[in-house]
Design a protein around this motif. Structure first.
Motif, mmCIF file in Angstrom:
data_model
loop_
_atom_site.group_PDB
_atom_site.id
_atom_site.type_symbol
_atom_site.label_atom_id
_atom_site.label_comp_id
_atom_site.label_asym_id
_atom_site.label_seq_id
_atom_site.Cartn_x
_atom_site.Cartn_y
_atom_site.Cartn_z
ATOM 1 N N TRP A 180 122.235 43.967 54.609
ATOM 2 C CA TRP A 180 123.419 43.132 54.777
ATOM 3 C C TRP A 180 124.326 43.764 55.825
ATOM 4 N N LEU A 181 124.712 42.987 56.825
ATOM 5 C CA LEU A 181 125.606 43.428 57.898
ATOM 6 C C LEU A 181 126.901 42.626 57.794
ATOM 7 N N THR A 182 128.020 43.316 57.584
ATOM 8 C CA THR A 182 129.303 42.648 57.407
ATOM 9 C C THR A 182 130.283 43.113 58.466
ATOM 10 N N ILE A 183 130.732 42.194 59.312
ATOM 11 C CA ILE A 183 131.737 42.530 60.323
ATOM 12 C C ILE A 183 133.033 42.881 59.607
ATOM 13 N N GLN A 184 133.590 44.053 59.922
ATOM 14 C CA GLN A 184 134.725 44.604 59.186
ATOM 15 C C GLN A 184 136.030 44.484 59.985
ATOM 16 N N ARG A 185 136.402 43.262 60.318
ATOM 17 C CA ARG A 185 137.641 43.064 61.071
ATOM 18 C C ARG A 185 138.407 41.882 60.461
ATOM 19 N N GLU A 186 138.592 41.946 59.170
ATOM 20 C CA GLU A 186 139.186 40.821 58.452
ATOM 21 C C GLU A 186 140.568 40.465 58.996
ATOM 22 N N ASP A 187 141.339 41.470 59.404
ATOM 23 C CA ASP A 187 142.686 41.198 59.921
ATOM 24 C C ASP A 187 142.657 40.451 61.238
ATOM 25 N N ARG A 188 141.539 40.507 61.966
ATOM 26 C CA ARG A 188 141.369 39.778 63.222
ATOM 27 C C ARG A 188 140.404 38.609 63.032
ATOM 28 N N THR A 196 110.285 48.635 55.439
ATOM 29 C CA THR A 196 110.768 48.339 54.079
ATOM 30 C C THR A 196 111.867 47.285 54.077
ATOM 31 N N VAL A 197 112.392 46.924 55.255
ATOM 32 C CA VAL A 197 113.395 45.863 55.347
ATOM 33 C C VAL A 197 112.670 44.542 55.567
ATOM 34 N N ARG A 198 112.961 43.553 54.736
ATOM 35 C CA ARG A 198 112.264 42.274 54.817
ATOM 36 C C ARG A 198 113.125 41.153 55.377
ATOM 37 N N ALA A 199 114.448 41.327 55.374
ATOM 38 C CA ALA A 199 115.343 40.287 55.881
ATOM 39 C C ALA A 199 116.691 40.920 56.173
ATOM 40 N N VAL A 200 117.477 40.241 57.013
ATOM 41 C CA VAL A 200 118.819 40.703 57.366
ATOM 42 C C VAL A 200 119.800 39.570 57.109
ATOM 43 N N VAL A 201 120.909 39.890 56.435
ATOM 44 C CA VAL A 201 121.984 38.930 56.187
ATOM 45 C C VAL A 201 123.188 39.344 57.021
ATOM 46 N N LEU A 202 123.753 38.409 57.766
ATOM 47 C CA LEU A 202 124.922 38.661 58.605
ATOM 48 C C LEU A 202 126.102 37.859 58.080
ATOM 49 N N THR A 203 127.253 38.521 57.905
ATOM 50 C CA THR A 203 128.442 37.832 57.410
ATOM 51 C C THR A 203 129.694 38.536 57.917
ATOM 52 N N GLY A 204 130.849 38.027 57.485
ATOM 53 C CA GLY A 204 132.129 38.623 57.846
ATOM 54 C C GLY A 204 132.893 39.018 56.600
#
Length: 259
Positions: free
Chosen positions: A17-25, A49-57
């Motif tokens: 899981w990849l989460t962009i960490q700029r909530e204030d912007r 060992t990684v089967r999928a990637v999730v991208l979110t904010g």
């Protein structure tokens, strides 16, 4: 778990899981975000060992609001360099043979539409909005078009680009921009349900299948069918193909090796 100042990287089972960490912007894109996302995708692609990637904010307001216009530097490129950050991220996503899933938790605008479009699948909150507002600030979503143009009907794409006006989640679903909608409180559950539908399938078939899908997308029929002819034999040579067919004959669940 790895915490980058701009990107949270979490391993959840077989998914990254990849989460962009700029909530204030509103999770707007800057150079650090682009660099971190590109590295994360490259690293994930090299990890069997990684089967999928999730991208979110981060948060609930925005998936990604596009370039961070507050810096005043977002569109000041070094034109001596032929390759630019956002385009390089799209290239990395194009090379990736892991399923990329967009978890659209809020506003998805401008460059955020590019991040959505570079993903293979998408689940959105019912309160999400989608748009290409660049014309409102004298710009145009030129790079985004490279990954978005085949995902929307032309009239819808033209409307988004030329008016700069957003559309709601229901229209995005109807237009084929996302695969499914969920209530905000059920978004993670919907993403996990989609992951479950992927993770019980053959890793090698999905990996080679994504490669094939991406290669034939812009080919004419004769080129596409010739490429497909060369690929089907390679699919059949994998351990997963042998195991899957044996499991079918023996009426049991397959035991994938990913090879």
């Amino acid at each position: 778990m790895s915490t980058d100042p701009e990107l949270l990287i979490e391993r959840r089972g077989q998914a990254l899981w990849l989460t962009i960490q700029r909530e204030d912007r509103r999770n707007a894109i800057n150079g650090a975000v682009l660099d971190a996302l590109g590295r994360a995708l490259a690293d994930a692609g090299g990890d069997p060992t990684v089967r999928a990637v999730v991208l979110t904010g981060a948060g609930t307001r925005a998936f990604c609001a596009g370039a961070d216009l507050q810096t005043g530097q977002s569109f000041r490129f070094d034109y001596s360099q032929p390759y630019q950050g956002l385009a390089d991220l799209f290239r990395e996503a194009r090379r990736c043979t892991l399923p990329l899933i967009a978890r659209v938790n809020g506003a998805c605008m401008a460059g955020g539409m590019g991040l959505l479009a570079m993903c293979d699948l998408a689940v959105a909150s019912r309160n999400a909005t989608f748009g290409l507002p660049e014309v409102r600030v004298g710009l145009f979503p030129a790079q985004v078009l490279a990954v978005l143009q085949h995902q929307l009907p032309r009239r819808v794409l033209n409307e988004l680009c030329l008016t700069g006006e957003p559309m709601d989640a229901e229209r995005a679903l109807a237009a084929g921009l996302v695969n499914a909608l969920a209530e905000p409180e059920g978004l993670d559950e919907a993403v996990e349900a989609l992951l479950a539908r992927l993770l019980d399938k053959s890793p090698s078939a999905i990996r080679r299948g994504l490669y094939t899908l991406k290669q034939v997308e812009n080919l004419g029929f004769e080129q596409a069918i010739a490429f497909a002819e060369s690929q089907i034999g390679l699919f059949a040579l994998t351990e997963d193909a042998q195991e899957g067919q044996a499991a079918f004959r023996e009426k049991r669940a397959p035991k994938w090796t990913g090879r």
